[in-house]
Motif scaffolding. Structure first.
Motif, PDB file in Angstrom:
ATOM      1  N   ASP A  41       0.607  -1.257   0.159  1.00  0.00           N
ATOM      2  CA  ASP A  41       0.147   0.150   0.461  1.00  0.00           C
ATOM      3  C   ASP A  41       0.901   1.688  -0.123  1.00  0.00           C
ATOM      4  O   ASP A  41       1.785   0.874   1.173  1.00  0.00           O
ATOM      5  N   THR A  42       0.826   2.768  -1.283  1.00  0.00           N
ATOM      6  CA  THR A  42       1.531   3.320  -0.689  1.00  0.00           C
ATOM      7  C   THR A  42       1.238   4.688  -0.527  1.00  0.00           C
ATOM      8  O   THR A  42      -0.593   4.809  -0.521  1.00  0.00           O
ATOM      9  N   PRO A  43       1.276   5.777  -0.484  1.00  0.00           N
ATOM     10  CA  PRO A  43       0.859   6.899  -0.296  1.00  0.00           C
ATOM     11  C   PRO A  43       0.723   7.810  -1.204  1.00  0.00           C
ATOM     12  O   PRO A  43       0.626   7.508  -1.917  1.00  0.00           O
ATOM     13  N   PRO A  44      -0.603   8.719  -1.129  1.00  0.00           N
ATOM     14  CA  PRO A  44      -1.085   9.144  -2.044  1.00  0.00           C
ATOM     15  C   PRO A  44      -0.151  10.655  -2.530  1.00  0.00           C
ATOM     16  O   PRO A  44      -0.714  11.268  -2.982  1.00  0.00           O
ATOM     17  N   ALA A  45       0.469   9.751  -3.792  1.00  0.00           N
ATOM     18  CA  ALA A  45       1.445  10.485  -4.285  1.00  0.00           C
ATOM     19  C   ALA A  45       2.646   9.994  -4.357  1.00  0.00           C
ATOM     20  O   ALA A  45       3.098   8.841  -4.235  1.00  0.00           O
ATOM     21  N   PHE A  46       3.861  10.910  -5.581  1.00  0.00           N
ATOM     22  CA  PHE A  46       4.606   9.827  -6.454  1.00  0.00           C
ATOM     23  C   PHE A  46       6.263  10.495  -5.594  1.00  0.00           C
ATOM     24  O   PHE A  46       6.736  11.129  -6.159  1.00  0.00           O
ATOM     25  N   ASN A  47       5.852   9.932  -4.401  1.00  0.00           N
ATOM     26  CA  ASN A  47       7.471  10.234  -3.535  1.00  0.00           C
ATOM     27  C   ASN A  47       8.565   8.906  -3.975  1.00  0.00           C
ATOM     28  O   ASN A  47       8.042   7.853  -4.005  1.00  0.00           O
ATOM     29  N   PHE A  48       9.350   9.068  -2.761  1.00  0.00           N
ATOM     30  CA  PHE A  48      10.990   8.483  -2.525  1.00  0.00           C
ATOM     31  C   PHE A  48       9.705   6.896  -2.281  1.00  0.00           C
ATOM     32  O   PHE A  48       9.801   5.928  -2.473  1.00  0.00           O
ATOM     33  N   PHE A  49       9.197   6.278  -1.717  1.00  0.00           N
ATOM     34  CA  PHE A  49       8.686   5.652  -0.812  1.00  0.00           C
ATOM     35  C   PHE A  49       7.624   4.910  -2.392  1.00  0.00           C
ATOM     36  O   PHE A  49       7.560   3.541  -2.165  1.00  0.00           O
TER      37      PHE A  49
END
Length: 278
Positions: A152-160
């Motif tokens: 499951d990922t955060p709602p952003a295109f970031n490092f994670f």
């Protein structure tokens, strides 16, 4: 081992619900399954672990968690530059794999690597020290332990999120039949394809998961048809709206354990069968 990322840069599209319920079906089918929660909101962690993974001003986040893993990644880097560091401690840190941070859920064959609300504070340090492949490397060492991993990922295109995409074989894109979601799809898919080109040639878009689909309403049908007309990989199994999902969240119980015969559970079962048979 198959590793799937559930990703959309738009919030509120059902990422955590889809992650947890597909993972629960996977475990229910006999696959040893792990959920990795990279979203600081920790919805997947709380869904499966309940109060243990619920944090507030008076209650810290459950440990060990994914932040502790990345902290140890950074600590290993720092240790290499300390001449006086004890060799035994350095080796201990270097050999600490993801399994050291994983918790058993109450459900058979289903484990969780929980999120942390302060995970974002490490992002700059991880980026500056080029740790983008560390999650992939750690997941590869779980191949003999797990059959399926859902991230499951955060709602952003970031490092994670990028770390997850680099570690994964497949991407599922939740989509809620909203016009704004449709407009954002192009950028989202471009980010995934760029990640494939630059970092992970194994990565493929497994499909777009249509969530909250109201089959009797005209607009959702039109939006889905537009996606198909544009040759986008819309999966056939679609998830209807239901109050059962809220009940499932409240009871910290995935649908397959809450109500096996409900139409929403059956829709998830159809979705699971479709992706497993692709």
């Amino acid at each position: 081992m198959r590793t799937r990322v559930v990703f959309n840069q738009k919030g509120g599209v059902g990422k955590s619900s889809i992650t947890v319920n597909l993972a629960a079906l996977s475990a229910h089918q006999g696959f040893k399954t792990l959920v990795i929660d990279l979203d600081p909101q920790a919805n997947s962690s709380q869904y499966l672990l309940g109060d243990d993974a619920t944090y507030n001003a008076d209650k810290p986040a459950l440990e060990p968690n994914i932040e502790n893993f990345f902290e140890d990644v950074l600590a290993n880097q720092s240790s290499k530059g300390l001449i006086g560091q004890a060799i035994g401690n350095l080796l201990k840190n270097k050999n600490k794999g993801l399994e050291a941070y994983i918790h058993q859920s109450p459900f058979p064959s289903l484990d969780v690597l929980p999120a942390s609300p302060s995970l974002g504070a490490l992002e700059h340090s991880l980026e500056s020290k080029h740790k983008i492949y560390k999650l992939r490397d750690a997941i590869q060492h779980l191949a003999g332990t797990y059959d399926r991993i859902y991230i499951d990922t955060p709602p952003a295109f970031n490092f994670f999120t990028l770390s997850a995409l680099i570690a994964a074989d497949r991407v599922l894109i939740p989509f809620d039949c909203d016009v704004f979601s449709k407009r954002a799809l192009k950028t989202l898919i471009e980010n995934i394809m760029e990640t494939q080109d630059d970092h992970n040639d194994r990565l493929e878009i497994e499909g777009i998961v249509v969530n909250q689909f109201q089959a009797q309403a005209k607009l959702p049908r039109e939006v889905v048809q537009q996606l198909r007309d544009e040759q986008l990989p819309v999966l056939n199994a679609m998830l209807p709206p239901s109050v059962l999902m809220k009940e499932s969240h409240h009871k910290n119980m995935p649908l397959i354990y809450l109500n096996t015969d409900h139409k929403l559970t059956q829709a998830y079962q159809s979705l699971f069968n479709e992706i497993e048979n692709k």
